[in-house]
Design a protein around this motif. Structure first.
Motif, PDB file in Angstrom:
ATOM      1  N   LYS A  43       0.823  -1.217   0.000  1.00 30.25           N
ATOM      2  CA  LYS A  43       0.000   0.000   0.000  1.00 30.25           C
ATOM      3  C   LYS A  43       0.855   1.264   0.000  1.00 30.25           C
ATOM      4  O   LYS A  43       0.331   2.366  -0.141  1.00 30.25           O
ATOM      5  CB  LYS A  43      -0.963  -0.001   1.185  1.00 30.25           C
ATOM      6  CG  LYS A  43      -0.344   0.234   2.550  1.00 30.25           C
ATOM      7  CD  LYS A  43      -1.435   0.224   3.623  1.00 30.25           C
ATOM      8  CE  LYS A  43      -0.883   0.540   5.001  1.00 30.25           C
ATOM      9  NZ  LYS A  43      -1.940   0.534   6.037  1.00 30.25           N
ATOM     10  N   TYR A  44       2.159   1.095   0.142  1.00 25.04           N
ATOM     11  CA  TYR A  44       3.073   2.229   0.087  1.00 25.04           C
ATOM     12  C   TYR A  44       3.848   2.207  -1.228  1.00 25.04           C
ATOM     13  O   TYR A  44       4.354   1.166  -1.652  1.00 25.04           O
ATOM     14  CB  TYR A  44       4.057   2.187   1.256  1.00 25.04           C
ATOM     15  CG  TYR A  44       3.405   2.116   2.620  1.00 25.04           C
ATOM     16  CD1 TYR A  44       2.588   3.153   3.069  1.00 25.04           C
ATOM     17  CD2 TYR A  44       3.603   1.015   3.451  1.00 25.04           C
ATOM     18  CE1 TYR A  44       1.981   3.088   4.320  1.00 25.04           C
ATOM     19  CE2 TYR A  44       3.006   0.945   4.703  1.00 25.04           C
ATOM     20  CZ  TYR A  44       2.197   1.980   5.132  1.00 25.04           C
ATOM     21  OH  TYR A  44       1.600   1.910   6.362  1.00 25.04           O
ATOM     22  N   LYS A  45       3.959   3.362  -1.875  1.00 31.68           N
ATOM     23  CA  LYS A  45       4.677   3.448  -3.144  1.00 31.68           C
ATOM     24  C   LYS A  45       6.175   3.246  -2.947  1.00 31.68           C
ATOM     25  O   LYS A  45       6.846   2.618  -3.757  1.00 31.68           O
ATOM     26  CB  LYS A  45       4.418   4.806  -3.794  1.00 31.68           C
ATOM     27  CG  LYS A  45       2.964   5.033  -4.178  1.00 31.68           C
ATOM     28  CD  LYS A  45       2.777   6.431  -4.767  1.00 31.68           C
ATOM     29  CE  LYS A  45       1.323   6.692  -5.114  1.00 31.68           C
ATOM     30  NZ  LYS A  45       1.125   8.061  -5.657  1.00 31.68           N
ATOM     31  N   ASN A  46       6.691   3.823  -1.875  1.00 33.48           N
ATOM     32  CA  ASN A  46       8.112   3.718  -1.562  1.00 33.48           C
ATOM     33  C   ASN A  46       8.319   4.135  -0.112  1.00 33.48           C
ATOM     34  O   ASN A  46       7.353   4.420   0.613  1.00 33.48           O
ATOM     35  CB  ASN A  46       8.957   4.579  -2.511  1.00 33.48           C
ATOM     36  CG  ASN A  46       8.434   6.009  -2.606  1.00 33.48           C
ATOM     37  OD1 ASN A  46       8.171   6.654  -1.587  1.00 33.48           O
ATOM     38  ND2 ASN A  46       8.265   6.498  -3.836  1.00 33.48           N
ATOM     39  N   THR A  47       9.572   4.188   0.298  1.00 31.36           N
ATOM     40  CA  THR A  47       9.895   4.531   1.681  1.00 31.36           C
ATOM     41  C   THR A  47       9.374   5.904   2.080  1.00 31.36           C
ATOM     42  O   THR A  47       8.806   6.091   3.163  1.00 31.36           O
ATOM     43  CB  THR A  47      11.422   4.494   1.895  1.00 31.36           C
ATOM     44  OG1 THR A  47      11.893   3.165   1.635  1.00 31.36           O
ATOM     45  CG2 THR A  47      11.789   4.877   3.325  1.00 31.36           C
ATOM     46  N   PHE A  48       9.521   6.884   1.188  1.00 28.51           N
ATOM     47  CA  PHE A  48       9.106   8.239   1.521  1.00 28.51           C
ATOM     48  C   PHE A  48       7.584   8.380   1.527  1.00 28.51           C
ATOM     49  O   PHE A  48       7.027   9.169   2.297  1.00 28.51           O
ATOM     50  CB  PHE A  48       9.757   9.229   0.542  1.00 28.51           C
ATOM     51  CG  PHE A  48      11.255   9.201   0.593  1.00 28.51           C
ATOM     52  CD1 PHE A  48      11.934   9.792   1.656  1.00 28.51           C
ATOM     53  CD2 PHE A  48      11.989   8.546  -0.381  1.00 28.51           C
ATOM     54  CE1 PHE A  48      13.318   9.744   1.731  1.00 28.51           C
ATOM     55  CE2 PHE A  48      13.368   8.483  -0.313  1.00 28.51           C
ATOM     56  CZ  PHE A  48      14.038   9.087   0.749  1.00 28.51           C
ATOM     57  N   ASP A  49       6.901   7.596   0.689  1.00 30.08           N
ATOM     58  CA  ASP A  49       5.439   7.590   0.708  1.00 30.08           C
ATOM     59  C   ASP A  49       4.942   6.984   2.015  1.00 30.08           C
ATOM     60  O   ASP A  49       3.937   7.444   2.585  1.00 30.08           O
ATOM     61  CB  ASP A  49       4.890   6.782  -0.475  1.00 30.08           C
ATOM     62  CG  ASP A  49       3.372   6.745  -0.489  1.00 30.08           C
ATOM     63  OD1 ASP A  49       2.747   7.816  -0.548  1.00 30.08           O
ATOM     64  OD2 ASP A  49       2.817   5.627  -0.427  1.00 30.08           O
ATOM     65  N   CYS A  50       5.635   5.965   2.506  1.00 32.14           N
ATOM     66  CA  CYS A  50       5.286   5.342   3.784  1.00 32.14           C
ATOM     67  C   CYS A  50       5.411   6.373   4.903  1.00 32.14           C
ATOM     68  O   CYS A  50       4.510   6.506   5.746  1.00 32.14           O
ATOM     69  CB  CYS A  50       6.205   4.149   4.051  1.00 32.14           C
ATOM     70  SG  CYS A  50       5.922   3.331   5.637  1.00 32.14           S
ATOM     71  N   SER A 107       5.257   9.591   4.665  1.00 30.45           N
ATOM     72  CA  SER A 107       4.227  10.609   4.475  1.00 30.45           C
ATOM     73  C   SER A 107       2.866  10.135   4.953  1.00 30.45           C
ATOM     74  O   SER A 107       2.130  10.874   5.622  1.00 30.45           O
ATOM     75  CB  SER A 107       4.152  10.998   2.991  1.00 30.45           C
ATOM     76  OG  SER A 107       3.125  11.939   2.763  1.00 30.45           O
ATOM     77  N   GLN A 108       2.499   8.897   4.617  1.00 29.75           N
ATOM     78  CA  GLN A 108       1.197   8.366   5.024  1.00 29.75           C
ATOM     79  C   GLN A 108       1.094   8.221   6.544  1.00 29.75           C
ATOM     80  O   GLN A 108       0.046   8.504   7.127  1.00 29.75           O
ATOM     81  CB  GLN A 108       0.946   7.012   4.355  1.00 29.75           C
ATOM     82  CG  GLN A 108       0.624   7.112   2.873  1.00 29.75           C
ATOM     83  CD  GLN A 108       0.021   5.816   2.334  1.00 29.75           C
ATOM     84  OE1 GLN A 108      -0.786   5.171   2.985  1.00 29.75           O
ATOM     85  NE2 GLN A 108       0.434   5.435   1.123  1.00 29.75           N
ATOM     86  N   LYS A 159       0.564  11.737   7.994  1.00 24.95           N
ATOM     87  CA  LYS A 159      -0.758  12.299   7.739  1.00 24.95           C
ATOM     88  C   LYS A 159      -1.864  11.569   8.487  1.00 24.95           C
ATOM     89  O   LYS A 159      -2.796  12.188   8.995  1.00 24.95           O
ATOM     90  CB  LYS A 159      -1.052  12.272   6.232  1.00 24.95           C
ATOM     91  CG  LYS A 159      -0.171  13.195   5.404  1.00 24.95           C
ATOM     92  CD  LYS A 159      -0.477  13.058   3.922  1.00 24.95           C
ATOM     93  CE  LYS A 159       0.418  13.963   3.079  1.00 24.95           C
ATOM     94  NZ  LYS A 159       0.168  13.814   1.628  1.00 24.95           N
ATOM     95  N   GLN A 160      -1.796  10.238   8.522  1.00 23.57           N
ATOM     96  CA  GLN A 160      -2.887   9.437   9.072  1.00 23.57           C
ATOM     97  C   GLN A 160      -2.776   9.179  10.573  1.00 23.57           C
ATOM     98  O   GLN A 160      -3.788   9.022  11.251  1.00 23.57           O
ATOM     99  CB  GLN A 160      -2.977   8.101   8.324  1.00 23.57           C
ATOM    100  CG  GLN A 160      -3.292   8.244   6.848  1.00 23.57           C
ATOM    101  CD  GLN A 160      -3.211   6.925   6.103  1.00 23.57           C
ATOM    102  OE1 GLN A 160      -3.166   5.857   6.710  1.00 23.57           O
ATOM    103  NE2 GLN A 160      -3.185   6.994   4.769  1.00 23.57           N
TER     104      GLN A 160
END
Length: 322
Positions: free
Chosen positions: A268-275, A277-278, A281-282
Motif C-alpha cells: 500500500k506504500y509506493k516507496n519509503t518516503f510515501d510510507c 508521508s502516510q 498524515k494518518q
C-alpha cells in the motif's frame, strides 16, 4: 645493475607491498587480521546475543505493526504487558520466540559483517597511537552499518517481519523458514525479500554511526587516549548501553518506517518516503515512536551484551592469534 641486468632500483609490482614500507607490517595489509578476527568474533557474538534478547524484539515488532486503521477496527494490543499476556495465552511462552530461527540465521552474518567492516575501516583510519578521530568514528560506524544493511540485514529483516506479521492472521501461511522464503519469492519475486532497502540502509547506517561514535568516544575518554589500556567488561557493557540508548532516540522513526515497508501490507506504500508521508498524515508524529519503550530496553541490553561478548572474544583472539 644486478646480475640479471635489472637496475637495483627496479620495483617488482607483484612483490612490492606499500603497507610493509609505510607501516612496517610483516606480511599482511593493516586490515588483514583485524578484519578476519572481527568477522569471526562478530558472528559468534551475534548468535549468542539474539538468543538472549529476541522476546523484546518480538514485542516491539508486534506493537509497531498494530497500527491504527479504520479498516482493521480497534487495536489488538493495549501495550507491552497486554501483548506479552495475549501471546503467551494463545501460543504459550514459546510464542514470544516465533520467528527466532529467521532472525538467528540473519544475526550471525549481520554481526560478522558489521564488526568485520568496522575493524577493517578502523585499521586504515587510526592514527599512530591507534585512535580514531571523531570524524573517523562516525565514518567507520556508517560504513559498517551500510555494509550490514546491504549484505545481511535487509533480506533477513524483511523475512522476519513477514513471519511475525503472518502470525497475526487467522490462518498463518508460513510453515517454517524455508517454506516462508519460498512462498515470499514465489508471490513477490526477489524484491519480496528486499523491500525497504533504502530505509534499512538509513536505519543501519545511522544506527552504527551513532553507536560506534559514542562507544569509541567513551572508550577513548576512559583510557585517556591510550589504546593499549584494558577496560573492564562491565564498563564496556555500561558504555554499550549508553550507545544503544543514543541510537534508539536517534533513529526510531526510521525503524518504524522500515518495519511498515517490510510488513505484509507494504504494497500500500509506493516507496519509503510515501510510507513516511502516510504515517505522518494518518497517524501523527507519535506514531514514529511506537514501540520505543520495548525497543529501548532491548537495544540497551542488546548493545551492552554485544560489546561485552565481542570484546571478550577479540581479547581471546589477540592472545592466541597474534
Amino acid at each position: 645493475m644486478n646480475s640479471k641486468g635489472f637496475s637495483s632500483e627496479f620495483c617488482n609490482p607483484f612483490l612490492y607491498r606499500p603497507w610493509m614500507v609505510d607501516k612496517g607490517a610483516a606480511a599482511t595489509p593493516a586490515s588483514g587480521n583485524k578484519g578476519i578476527k572481527g568477522i569471526i568474533a562478530g558472528g559468534i557474538t551475534g548468535g549468542i546475543e539474539i538468543c538472549i534478547t529476541y522476546p523484546t524484539e518480538y514485542v516491539k515488532t508486534q506493537l509497531q505493526l498494530d497500527e491504527k486503521s479504520s479498516k482493521q477496527g480497534t487495536k489488538q494490543y493495549n501495550g507491552i504487558v497486554d501483548c506479552v499476556k495475549k501471546t503467551v495465552q494463545s501460543r504459550g511462552i514459546f510464542g514470544l520466540y516465533r520467528g527466532l530461527s529467521v532472525l538467528l540465521y540473519g544475526s550471525i552474518p549481520k554481526s560478522a559483517v558489521r564488526f568485520g567492516s568496522f575493524e577493517t575501516f578502523k585499521s586504515y583510519l587510526v592514527d599512530e597511537h591507534g585512535n580514531l578521530s571523531p570524524q573517523s568514528r562516525v565514518l567507520c560506524g556508517l560504513g559498517a552499518g551500510i555494509a550490514e544493511a546491504i549484505f545481511a540485514v535487509t533480506p533477513m529483516e524483511t523475512v522476519k517481519v513477514k513471519f511475525i506479521n503472518d502470525q497475526r492472521s487467522p490462518n498463518p501461511r508460513y510453515r517454517g523458514f524455508v517454506h516462508g522464503v519460498a512462498t515470499i519469492v514465489k508471490d513477490q519475486g526477489i524484491k519480496g525479500v528486499y523491500q525497504g532497502v533504502t530505509a534499512t540502509i538509513m536505519k543501519q547506517g545511522s544506527n552504527q554511526a551513532i553507536r560506534f561514535f559514542v562507544m569509541e568516544t567513551l572508550k577513548n575518554a576512559y583510557t585517556d587516549g591510550d589504546s593499549k589500556k584494558k577496560i573492564p567488561k562491565y564498563v564496556i557493557g555500561a558504555f554499550g548501553a549508553i550507545a544503544g540508548a543514543a541510537s534508539v532516540f536517534g533513529n526510531t522513526p526510521i525503524d518504524v518506517v522500515k518495519t511498515r515497508m517490510q510488513g505484509l501490507e507494504a504494497s500500500k506504500y509506493k516507496n519509503t518516503f510515501d510510507c513516511f508521508s502516510q504515517i505522518w498524515k494518518q497517524e501523527g508524529f507519535t506514531a514514529f515512536y511506537k514501540g520505543t519503550v520495548p525497543r529501548l530496553s532491548r537495544v540497551c541490553l542488546d548493545v551492552a551484551i554485544t560489546f561485552m561478548i565481542y570484546e571478550s572474544f577479540m581479547d581471546l583472539f589477540n592472545k592466541v592469534w597474534p
